[in-house]
Design an enzyme around this catalytic site. Structure first.
Site, PDB file in Angstrom:
ATOM      1  N   ILE A 112       0.833  -1.217   0.000  1.00  0.00           N
ATOM      2  CA  ILE A 112       0.000   0.000   0.000  1.00  0.00           C
ATOM      3  C   ILE A 112       0.859   1.254   0.000  1.00  0.00           C
ATOM      4  CG2 ILE A 112      -1.967  -1.094   1.134  1.00  0.00           C
ATOM      5  CD1 ILE A 112      -1.121   0.456   3.716  1.00  0.00           C
ATOM      6  N   ASP A 113       2.174   1.096   0.270  1.00  0.00           N
ATOM      7  CA  ASP A 113       3.015   2.285   0.482  1.00  0.00           C
ATOM      8  C   ASP A 113       3.396   3.037  -0.797  1.00  0.00           C
ATOM      9  OD1 ASP A 113       2.906   1.773   3.152  1.00  0.00           O
ATOM     10  OD2 ASP A 113       4.925   0.954   3.328  1.00  0.00           O
ATOM     11  N   ARG A 140     -13.914  14.855   9.271  1.00  0.00           N
ATOM     12  CA  ARG A 140     -14.071  16.287   8.974  1.00  0.00           C
ATOM     13  C   ARG A 140     -15.440  16.796   9.468  1.00  0.00           C
ATOM     14  NH1 ARG A 140     -10.701  20.570   7.337  1.00  0.00           N
ATOM     15  NH2 ARG A 140      -9.886  19.586   5.478  1.00  0.00           N
ATOM     16  N   ALA A 172      -6.417  18.558   3.266  1.00  0.00           N
ATOM     17  CA  ALA A 172      -5.758  18.729   4.576  1.00  0.00           C
ATOM     18  C   ALA A 172      -5.087  20.102   4.669  1.00  0.00           C
ATOM     19  CB  ALA A 172      -4.721  17.625   4.773  1.00  0.00           C
ATOM     20  N   SER A 200     -12.547  23.978  10.912  1.00  0.00           N
ATOM     21  CA  SER A 200     -11.871  22.709  11.195  1.00  0.00           C
ATOM     22  C   SER A 200     -10.496  22.684  10.551  1.00  0.00           C
ATOM     23  CB  SER A 200     -12.694  21.558  10.617  1.00  0.00           C
ATOM     24  OG  SER A 200     -12.757  21.661   9.212  1.00  0.00           O
ATOM     25  N   ARG A 240      -5.164  -1.425   5.257  1.00  0.00           N
ATOM     26  CA  ARG A 240      -4.556  -2.550   4.539  1.00  0.00           C
ATOM     27  C   ARG A 240      -5.568  -3.612   4.119  1.00  0.00           C
ATOM     28  NH1 ARG A 240       1.191  -3.729   6.642  1.00  0.00           N
ATOM     29  NH2 ARG A 240       0.330  -5.721   7.266  1.00  0.00           N
TER      30      ARG A 240
HETATM   31  O1  F6P Z   1       4.965  -2.108   4.588  1.00  0.00           O
HETATM   32  C1  F6P Z   1       3.693  -1.570   4.452  1.00  0.00           C
HETATM   33  C2  F6P Z   1       3.141  -1.068   5.725  1.00  0.00           C
HETATM   34  O2  F6P Z   1       1.836  -0.766   5.446  1.00  0.00           O
HETATM   35  C3  F6P Z   1       3.821   0.114   6.409  1.00  0.00           C
HETATM   36  O3  F6P Z   1       3.418   1.363   5.934  1.00  0.00           O
HETATM   37  C4  F6P Z   1       3.463  -0.116   7.831  1.00  0.00           C
HETATM   38  O4  F6P Z   1       4.333   0.488   8.706  1.00  0.00           O
HETATM   39  C5  F6P Z   1       3.553  -1.583   7.946  1.00  0.00           C
HETATM   40  O5  F6P Z   1       3.179  -2.101   6.697  1.00  0.00           O
HETATM   41  C6  F6P Z   1       2.740  -2.184   9.023  1.00  0.00           C
HETATM   42  O6  F6P Z   1       3.053  -3.534   9.091  1.00  0.00           O
HETATM   43  P1  F6P Z   1       2.579  -4.482  10.254  1.00  0.00           P
HETATM   44  O7  F6P Z   1       1.190  -4.888   9.916  1.00  0.00           O
HETATM   45  O8  F6P Z   1       3.496  -5.632  10.218  1.00  0.00           O
HETATM   46  O9  F6P Z   1       2.621  -3.666  11.487  1.00  0.00           O
END
Ligand code: F6P
Length: 307
Positions: A112-113, A140, A172, A200, A240
């Site tokens: 997702i990063d 918001r 933001a 806000s 996630r």
């Molecule tokens: O690596 C992707 C990520 O979403 C990071 O942004 C985040 O810090 C991490 O995974 C979180 O991972 P975990 O679920 O192992 O804490």
């Protein structure tokens, strides 16, 4: 990731290949957790978040012995090539494994990063930012009704891509990202000189940016501006999961499809990506080499639009 697995399996079967799914990634590979996959094994998964094959962070695979055990299993199952879906950690493991054992690997960017070089977007990013936007739109409403300032912490251990894109999406007032040094004075200044009286305020914070934690930052803001009723929301793992966006499903399908065809063409040691709507390939070493750039024009735009 499910959409990508589905594409890999069905493309491989179309080309008369036998396909195995490895349960829990490298960890499962070490223990021989390979399961044969048919076309029907990947039916009805494209709309589901996560990965039905499960995943794990494998410490053992980081060791030479662990990789040797994994290679034994690869030989036992007569596996000729691998498609590794994941991010930085997955690709670093893949690089070691291919260097040591010469096994052809194509990586597909699943994180997702959105922090891999060689693709405009990684699988999961679009879904994650849409989740953030819909959550912050709700926040918001409270912020606006109660004249509050909210710090919203989003994921991105080393990357500000989620904070930046979703921060723009929610309008933001300020965005903290790891790629740009935290400047509390800049924030104070902007809060002081806000050109119009906004009821806000939303401050987006990438988790990797604030070593001291969003709550400490919120406390500092409150000490300086006691007139702001300051709150913190940490969005965490809701980012996630969930049903993937259509853009993510299309991207994942295209990358999975291209990964298998690339292996058949003899390509290896590469990450498949999408740049300017075209499939392209980047050496795995380069995909993880440097942080993806944050466009300085975007940062300037954020400043102007949030005034
Ligand atoms: O690596 C992707 C990520 O979403 C990071 O942004 C985040 O810090 C991490 O995974 C979180 O991972 P975990 O679920 O192992 O804490």
């Amino acid at each position: 990731m499910n959409a990508c697995i589905r594409a890999v399996v069905r493309t491989a079967i179309y080309h008369n290949l036998e396909v195995f799914g490895i349960i829990r990634g490298y960890e499962g590979m070490i223990h021989g957790a390979m399961i044969p996959l048919e076309s029907s094994s990947v039916a009805n998964i494209i709309q589901r978040g996560g990965t039905f094959l499960k995943t794990a962070r494998s410490k053992v695979f980081m060791t030479e012995e662990g990789r040797a055990q994994a290679y034994e299993q690869i030989k036992k199952f007569e596996i000729d090539a691998l498609v590794a879906i994941g991010g930085d950690g997955t690709f670093r493991g893949a690089i070691k494994f291919k260097d040591e054992y010469g096994i052809p690997i194509i990586g597909a960017p699943g994180t997702i990063d959105n922090d891999l070089c060689g693709t405009d977007f990684t699988i999961g990013f679009d879904t994650a930012i849409n989740t953030v936007v819909s959550a912050v739109d709700k926040i918001r409403d409270t912020a606006e009704s109660h004249d509050r300032l909210f710090l919203v912490e989003v994921m991105g251990r080393d990357s500000g891509q989620i904070a930046l894109a979703s921060g723009i999406g929610v309008g933001a007032e300020f965005i903290f990202i790891p790629e740009k040094k935290t400047d509390m004075d800049d924030l104070y200044h902007r809060l002081e000189e806000g050109k119009r009286e906004k009821a806000s305020k939303i401050i987006m914070v990438a988790e990797g940016e604030v070593a001291e934690g969003s709550f400490t930052v919120a406390k500092k803001i409150h000490e300086r501006f006691p007139q702001f009723d300051t709150k913190v929301t940490v969005l965490g793992h809701i980012q996630r999961g969930g049903s993937p966006s259509c853009s993510d499903r299309v991207l994942a399908s295209r990358l999975g499809f291209a990964a298998v065809e690339a292996l058949l063409e003899g390509k290896e040691g590469l990450m498949v990506g999408m740049v300017n709507k075209e499939i392209c390939f980047t050496p795995l070493e380069n995909a993880v080499k440097q942080m993806t750039d944050i466009d300085p024009h975007m940062l300037r735009m954020v400043e102007i639009l949030s005034l």
